[in-house]
Design a protein around this motif. Structure first.
Motif, PDB file in Angstrom:
ATOM      1  N   HIS A 273       0.709  -1.316   0.198  1.00  0.00           N
ATOM      2  CA  HIS A 273      -0.110   0.091  -0.083  1.00  0.00           C
ATOM      3  C   HIS A 273       0.966   1.252   0.045  1.00  0.00           C
ATOM      4  CE1 HIS A 273      -3.040   2.878   1.509  1.00  0.00           C
ATOM      5  NE2 HIS A 273      -3.745   2.462   0.824  1.00  0.00           N
TER       6      HIS A 273
ATOM      7  N   ARG B 153      -2.531  -0.304  -3.795  1.00  0.00           N
ATOM      8  CA  ARG B 153      -3.919   0.419  -3.731  1.00  0.00           C
ATOM      9  C   ARG B 153      -4.768   0.201  -5.124  1.00  0.00           C
ATOM     10  NH1 ARG B 153      -2.363   5.593  -0.550  1.00  0.00           N
ATOM     11  NH2 ARG B 153      -0.320   4.876   0.284  1.00  0.00           N
ATOM     12  N   LYS B 154      -4.142  -0.569  -5.942  1.00  0.00           N
ATOM     13  CA  LYS B 154      -4.932  -0.756  -7.113  1.00  0.00           C
ATOM     14  C   LYS B 154      -5.448  -2.138  -7.170  1.00  0.00           C
ATOM     15  CE  LYS B 154      -1.318   1.942  -9.596  1.00  0.00           C
ATOM     16  NZ  LYS B 154      -1.648   2.967  -8.724  1.00  0.00           N
ATOM     17  N   THR B 155      -6.304  -2.476  -8.194  1.00  0.00           N
ATOM     18  CA  THR B 155      -7.084  -3.681  -8.120  1.00  0.00           C
ATOM     19  C   THR B 155      -6.152  -4.615  -8.822  1.00  0.00           C
ATOM     20  OG1 THR B 155      -7.833  -3.509 -10.523  1.00  0.00           O
ATOM     21  CG2 THR B 155      -9.296  -2.414  -8.666  1.00  0.00           C
TER      22      THR B 155
ATOM     23  N   GLN C  26      -5.726  -4.303 -12.535  1.00  0.00           N
ATOM     24  CA  GLN C  26      -4.576  -3.307 -12.939  1.00  0.00           C
ATOM     25  C   GLN C  26      -3.182  -3.555 -12.579  1.00  0.00           C
ATOM     26  OE1 GLN C  26      -6.806  -0.197 -10.359  1.00  0.00           O
ATOM     27  NE2 GLN C  26      -7.349   0.862 -12.055  1.00  0.00           N
ATOM     28  N   ILE C  27      -3.074  -4.237 -11.450  1.00  0.00           N
ATOM     29  CA  ILE C  27      -1.662  -4.835 -11.214  1.00  0.00           C
ATOM     30  C   ILE C  27      -0.994  -5.666 -12.399  1.00  0.00           C
ATOM     31  CG2 ILE C  27      -0.019  -5.832  -9.360  1.00  0.00           C
ATOM     32  CD1 ILE C  27      -2.252  -5.119  -7.065  1.00  0.00           C
TER      33      ILE C  27
ATOM     34  N   LEU D 189       1.250   0.196  -5.450  1.00  0.00           N
ATOM     35  CA  LEU D 189       0.496  -1.083  -6.252  1.00  0.00           C
ATOM     36  C   LEU D 189      -0.630  -1.501  -5.392  1.00  0.00           C
ATOM     37  CD1 LEU D 189       3.198  -2.990  -8.448  1.00  0.00           C
ATOM     38  CD2 LEU D 189       1.333  -1.478  -9.152  1.00  0.00           C
TER      39      LEU D 189
END
Ligand code: GSH
Length: 241
Positions: free
Chosen positions: A151, A157-159, A162-163, A155
């Motif tokens: 966090h 914080r992304k879905t 998305q990662i 990375l």
């Protein structure tokens, strides 16, 4: 006192690779590239001066962080792992290393540590040596610490899609940068190959099922590269992707 007087404090072999940590693999390959004798000892991150592996003890001098370890061995033993490369190639090497260590590594870590199935078959076992009553809590704490780290890095914080997408873009870029060369900077290995091999082997290991592995498998040059590096630096290791 070790027989070679350089001790590499590593994690351990696992997940189908010669060490569970890509940074340990980077340093170990760089010690091999430099032609230095060393002993390996298993350690856990809290034992490291900066809380991360690897670190080395070189004749009672302790050096942590793979980049500083490389600088130390190059200076002390008068070797240049980028010998023959001009300043442009050295700059490209540094940029590729940053892509690998500060971007793709974290995407790989997410799919290894946060994806529930991969966590259960992989990192959860780091708690196996704890007393049985403590294991579930320890596993929970290990994963929660990684989630906080990811966090903070961003990375996390992304879905997951998305990662995967961001990681795939790095993998596609690495495939283009390698092209049809044997090594990233040409016909012979140089320092950046230790880093690339460590991270790409962690991505390509058949042990984990991840979208990053699928993306890398679509690039035959990357799979062939990891095979080539494995044969060269760990000929004894059974690598079965
Ligand atoms: N910048 C460091 C990164 C090393 C690193 O992230 N090591 C990981 C293992 S792959 C670690 O020890 N993590 C433990 C933790 O963060 O608690 C280096 O280049 O050595």
């Amino acid at each position: 006192m070790s027989s070679s007087s350089i001790t590499l404090y590593a994690s351990r072999a696992g997940f189908g690779i010669t060490d569970t940590s890509p940074f340990v693999i980077k340093t170990e390959v760089q010690l091999k590239m430099a032609g230095l004798a060393y002993d390996r000892a298993s350690a856990i991150p809290p034992q490291a001066p900066n809380g991360k592996l690897p670190f080395i003890n070189d004749h009672d001098e302790v050096v942590s962080d793979s980049t500083f370890i490389r600088a130390h061995i190059e200076q002390k033993y008068e070797v240049d792992l980028d010998e023959g490369l001009d300043t442009r190639k050295r700059a490209e090497s540094w940029a590729i290393e940053r892509l690998l260590e500060d971007h793709l590594y974290f995407a790989m870590v997410w799919f290894r540590w946060i994806d529930p199935e991969n966590f259960a078959k992989g990192p959860a076992h780091f708690a196996d040596s704890a007393p049985e009553a403590d294991r579930a809590q320890l596993r929970h704490d290990l994963q929660a610490r990684k989630a906080v780290e990811l966090h903070a890095q961003g990375l996390g914080r992304k879905t997951p899609p998305q990662i995967a997408e961001l990681g795939k873009r790095s993998i596609d870029a690495l495939s283009q940068l390698l092209g049809d060369k044997s090594y990233f900077m040409g016909d012979s290995p140089s320092g950046v190959d230790a880093t690339a091999f460590g991270v790409l082997a962690a991505v390509l290991t058949p042990f984990f099922d991840t979208p990053l592995r699928q993306a890398a498998e679509r690039h035959p040059n990357l799979a062939a590269y990891v095979d080539r590096m494995m044969r060269r630096y760990y000929p004894e290791h059974a690598w079965n992707p």
